[in-house]
Design an enzyme around this catalytic site. Sequence first.
Site, PDB file in Angstrom:
ATOM      1  N   ALA A  66      -4.334   8.838  -2.364  1.00  0.00           N
ATOM      2  CA  ALA A  66      -5.232  10.039  -2.698  1.00  0.00           C
ATOM      3  C   ALA A  66      -4.878  11.106  -1.492  1.00  0.00           C
ATOM      4  O   ALA A  66      -4.661  11.051  -0.266  1.00  0.00           O
ATOM      5  CB  ALA A  66      -6.598   9.817  -2.662  1.00  0.00           C
ATOM      6  N   GLY A 111      -4.388   4.896  -2.855  1.00  0.00           N
ATOM      7  CA  GLY A 111      -4.636   4.951  -4.232  1.00  0.00           C
ATOM      8  C   GLY A 111      -3.352   4.754  -4.904  1.00  0.00           C
ATOM      9  O   GLY A 111      -3.331   4.478  -6.251  1.00  0.00           O
ATOM     10  N   GLU A 114      -3.032   1.339  -5.615  1.00  0.00           N
ATOM     11  CA  GLU A 114      -4.073   0.872  -6.750  1.00  0.00           C
ATOM     12  C   GLU A 114      -3.562   1.262  -8.028  1.00  0.00           C
ATOM     13  O   GLU A 114      -3.750   0.657  -9.045  1.00  0.00           O
ATOM     14  CB  GLU A 114      -5.479   1.644  -6.483  1.00  0.00           C
ATOM     15  CG  GLU A 114      -6.325   0.896  -5.343  1.00  0.00           C
ATOM     16  CD  GLU A 114      -7.436   1.870  -5.016  1.00  0.00           C
ATOM     17  OE1 GLU A 114      -8.440   1.129  -5.072  1.00  0.00           O
ATOM     18  OE2 GLU A 114      -7.482   2.892  -4.513  1.00  0.00           O
ATOM     19  N   GLU A 134      -6.949   2.416   3.737  1.00  0.00           N
ATOM     20  CA  GLU A 134      -8.128   3.173   3.673  1.00  0.00           C
ATOM     21  C   GLU A 134      -9.083   2.885   4.882  1.00  0.00           C
ATOM     22  O   GLU A 134      -9.875   3.922   5.288  1.00  0.00           O
ATOM     23  CB  GLU A 134      -8.818   2.944   2.242  1.00  0.00           C
ATOM     24  CG  GLU A 134      -8.281   3.280   1.093  1.00  0.00           C
ATOM     25  CD  GLU A 134      -7.748   2.366   0.367  1.00  0.00           C
ATOM     26  OE1 GLU A 134      -7.093   2.593  -0.904  1.00  0.00           O
ATOM     27  OE2 GLU A 134      -7.160   1.286   0.909  1.00  0.00           O
TER      28      GLU A 134
END
Length: 258
Positions: A66, A111, A114, A134
């Site tokens: 992200a 992300g 993910e 993260e």
Amino acid sequence: MSRDTIAFDVDDRGVATITVDRPEQLNALTAETLEAIEDALGEAADREARALVIAGAGDEAFVAGADISHMVDLSTPEAQAYAELGHRVADAIETFPAPTVAAVDGYAFGGGCELALACDLRVAAESAVLGQTEIDLGIIPGWGGTQRLPALVGDEVARRLIFLGERIDATEAAEVGFVGEVVADDAFDDRIDELAGELAAKPATALRAAKEALNAAGEGSAATGLALERRAWAGLFGTHDQREGMEAFVEKREPEFE
């Protein structure tokens, strides 16, 4: 809906490709990019794509995560909304009505991992590096990583990757089950194209039923999943592809699926 940060295509085989197109930012995901992916997923489904590839532009990254510059000042309600958007996109990939392939070339962190975890299959280039990183930002995976990663690699490995924020290369990722295949960098694009074409050539109705049954394996009891499998299996009888597939086998010829 702006699609300035992605590229989208459906070829004549029915293979849809969504490419995150922010190479200067290592394809980091903003809210705008996630919304564009969500929109493209809907179009790919509407166009009855027979296979879907998720990729990243450039030579350095699949998706590096992200966009931290977007997240740094989020309030808790804003972070909740961002998490919900990321979950919607990951869920839409996971439940997409055709097989999905993550083409992991370069960095896949946070992300980005993910998104790959939400796909049915993950193919990594030899130079790929993956990680749920993260923890070093003071947060945890927020788009499904805490749930999908243990289901894929086992509880102990997932805890190590998430607690320590470890970055692993493609070979190690394959050894722990994070990716299913590692391909030389110079053969990577051709292998992704070949795999997507193979999937697109399979009977679409049967693949959709198989995906629904496989997804159910992680939800609820084994009895519920087995009951869904029985219904899906029986429901394929009488379809064109079931009859064509079996008749072609008996007649010793290649099937012609719809």
